[in-house]
Design an enzyme around this catalytic site. Sequence first.
Site, PDB file in Angstrom:
ATOM      1  N   GLY A   1      -6.088   0.716   2.086  1.00 16.15           N
ATOM      2  CA  GLY A   1      -7.171   1.864   2.304  1.00 16.15           C
ATOM      3  C   GLY A   1      -6.948   2.801   1.449  1.00 16.15           C
ATOM      4  O   GLY A   1      -5.905   2.832   0.511  1.00 16.15           O
TER       5      GLY A   1
ATOM      6  N   ASP B   1      -3.556 -12.853  -2.455  1.00 21.12           N
ATOM      7  CA  ASP B   1      -3.275 -11.463  -2.245  1.00 21.12           C
ATOM      8  C   ASP B   1      -1.561 -11.403  -2.087  1.00 21.12           C
ATOM      9  O   ASP B   1      -0.718 -10.789  -2.605  1.00 21.12           O
ATOM     10  CB  ASP B   1      -3.996 -10.538  -1.575  1.00 21.12           C
ATOM     11  CG  ASP B   1      -3.796  -8.924  -1.744  1.00 21.12           C
ATOM     12  OD1 ASP B   1      -3.826  -8.668  -2.675  1.00 21.12           O
ATOM     13  OD2 ASP B   1      -3.068  -8.643  -0.502  1.00 21.12           O
TER      14      ASP B   1
ATOM     15  N   GLY C   1       0.979  -1.152  -0.022  1.00 21.44           N
ATOM     16  CA  GLY C   1      -0.005   0.074  -0.113  1.00 21.44           C
ATOM     17  C   GLY C   1       0.866   1.331   0.063  1.00 21.44           C
ATOM     18  O   GLY C   1       1.470   1.698  -1.085  1.00 21.44           O
TER      19      GLY C   1
ATOM     20  N   LYS D   1       1.751 -10.386  -4.270  1.00 26.25           N
ATOM     21  CA  LYS D   1       2.744  -9.260  -3.812  1.00 26.25           C
ATOM     22  C   LYS D   1       4.098  -9.971  -3.658  1.00 26.25           C
ATOM     23  O   LYS D   1       5.136  -9.389  -3.769  1.00 26.25           O
ATOM     24  CB  LYS D   1       2.193  -8.739  -2.366  1.00 26.25           C
ATOM     25  CG  LYS D   1       1.094  -7.732  -2.613  1.00 26.25           C
ATOM     26  CD  LYS D   1       0.189  -7.485  -1.470  1.00 26.25           C
ATOM     27  CE  LYS D   1      -0.910  -6.502  -1.558  1.00 26.25           C
ATOM     28  NZ  LYS D   1      -1.758  -6.667  -0.478  1.00 26.25           N
TER      29      LYS D   1
HETATM   30  N1  HSE Z   1      -7.016  -6.658   0.311  1.00 20.21           N
HETATM   31  C1  HSE Z   1      -5.437  -5.761   0.476  1.00 20.21           C
HETATM   32  C2  HSE Z   1      -5.314  -5.908   1.838  1.00 20.21           C
HETATM   33  C3  HSE Z   1      -5.497  -4.546  -0.041  1.00 20.21           C
HETATM   34  O1  HSE Z   1      -6.289  -6.378   2.569  1.00 20.21           O
HETATM   35  O2  HSE Z   1      -4.055  -5.949   2.324  1.00 20.21           O
HETATM   36  C4  HSE Z   1      -4.369  -3.881  -0.491  1.00 20.21           C
HETATM   37  O3  HSE Z   1      -3.499  -4.788  -1.288  1.00 20.21           O
END
Ligand code: HSE
Length: 440
Positions: A306, A201, A134, A205
């Site tokens: 966010g 997710d 993020g 990353k």
């Molecule tokens: N869904 C992801 C999280 C959002 O919860 O970190 C950021 O990539």
Amino acid sequence: MTELRVGLLGLGTIGTGVARILIEQKELISRRLGKQVRLVAAADKFLDRDRGIDFTGVRLCSDATEILAADDIDLVVELIGGYEPARTFVQTALENGKHVVTANKALIAKHGDELFPLAAANGLQIGFEAAVGGGIPCMKALREGLAANAIESVYGILNGTCNFILTKMEHEGLDYSEALSQAQALGYAEANPTFDVEGIDTAHKLSILAAMAFGSKIKFDEVYTEGISKITAADISATHEMGYRIKLLGIAKPHFDDKNEQVEMRVHPTLVPLTSQIAQVSDSYNAVQISGDFVEHTMYFGRGAGERPTASAVVADIMDITSGFPDGIAHLAPPMGFVESSRREIPTMPMADVVCEYYLRLMVKDQPGVIAAVTSILADHRISLEALVQKERHASNNVPIVMLTHETNEGNMQAAISRITGLAAVEDDVLILRKESAVA
Ligand code: HSE
């Protein structure tokens, strides 16, 4: 003053944040750059929603292709998410001579290696800092600040939703689904929360970070991936009593010697020592711990999800590209931290060969000889125990047993577990979690 003109695809959570920064921080941005960034157009299917932003002077459209074809746009920001149509839109933007900035980790993990050469061939840049961590500039640190190092390990808490859920389960005794609903309400979760809680997710990353750390191609499909949905409150408290906290970690390590090159990549709930830095990272915060041969341990911490934090990273990428606009991009490191021609196909280490320490939780009949039978199987496989605790007997007359083991490889552990599961006194499946004592 030189001006870079931006077209935005997607006015959801992050897109709204990007529009807000470009409008509200206009003066700060131009003071930092000596150039201007102007939001020219934005596309979204749902334009009627009030986003609390004054879009005067911004062309709003419901069709993304208008932005991809527009002559008055120099840079397209893709904030739609997912594989398609995001991939087609980014490819078209590059073919039409527009720089691209995206927060889309799925897109980069799956198609980045097709898109980077296309961008380079057209003299364009792709920025994707917001895709990992993020608002934390962890890829900028890895690619630029740590460029002099051979990277020795990457550990990341890379999913805010999972970290939020695990924290709420530990601190407030919430159950899993209640904590997930709260994360969704706060805008952290993916459209499909399975991507969060099942580790996908994080794997997106991690695959990007690993390729950037070790100069390899991005191999998302080869990341060993497990999520947090099998963790219970009892596991959280049992591990805590033993001096550990459970975190969903992405872990990448190189195994390079004269004969062999492999990269270890895995995502799973991991026991980390309560005293470690990474164990202190709670709520929706993310952290990435990167160790290099000269710098030793470094850690990057902040909001991993966010509107405002993620938009902060998107706009920083836009500003990087603006600083080299329109004359050149030579001051920027290559997108993956290595020149494209030197990035290699490095095989992924098979999970069976990965060496870990383990936490095992099993439910057994409360009768003589059961623990002896279990530990004798472990002994057959030369797996040494660090600790064994028998918890309170359940009403069913079954007792939970939790164990910590010393290091062994995954293949050996799985072979032992399949024999243990076959014992008549062992009820249900055995839960296996992995432990990383080496994390800083
Ligand atoms: N869904 C992801 C999280 C959002 O919860 O970190 C950021 O990539």
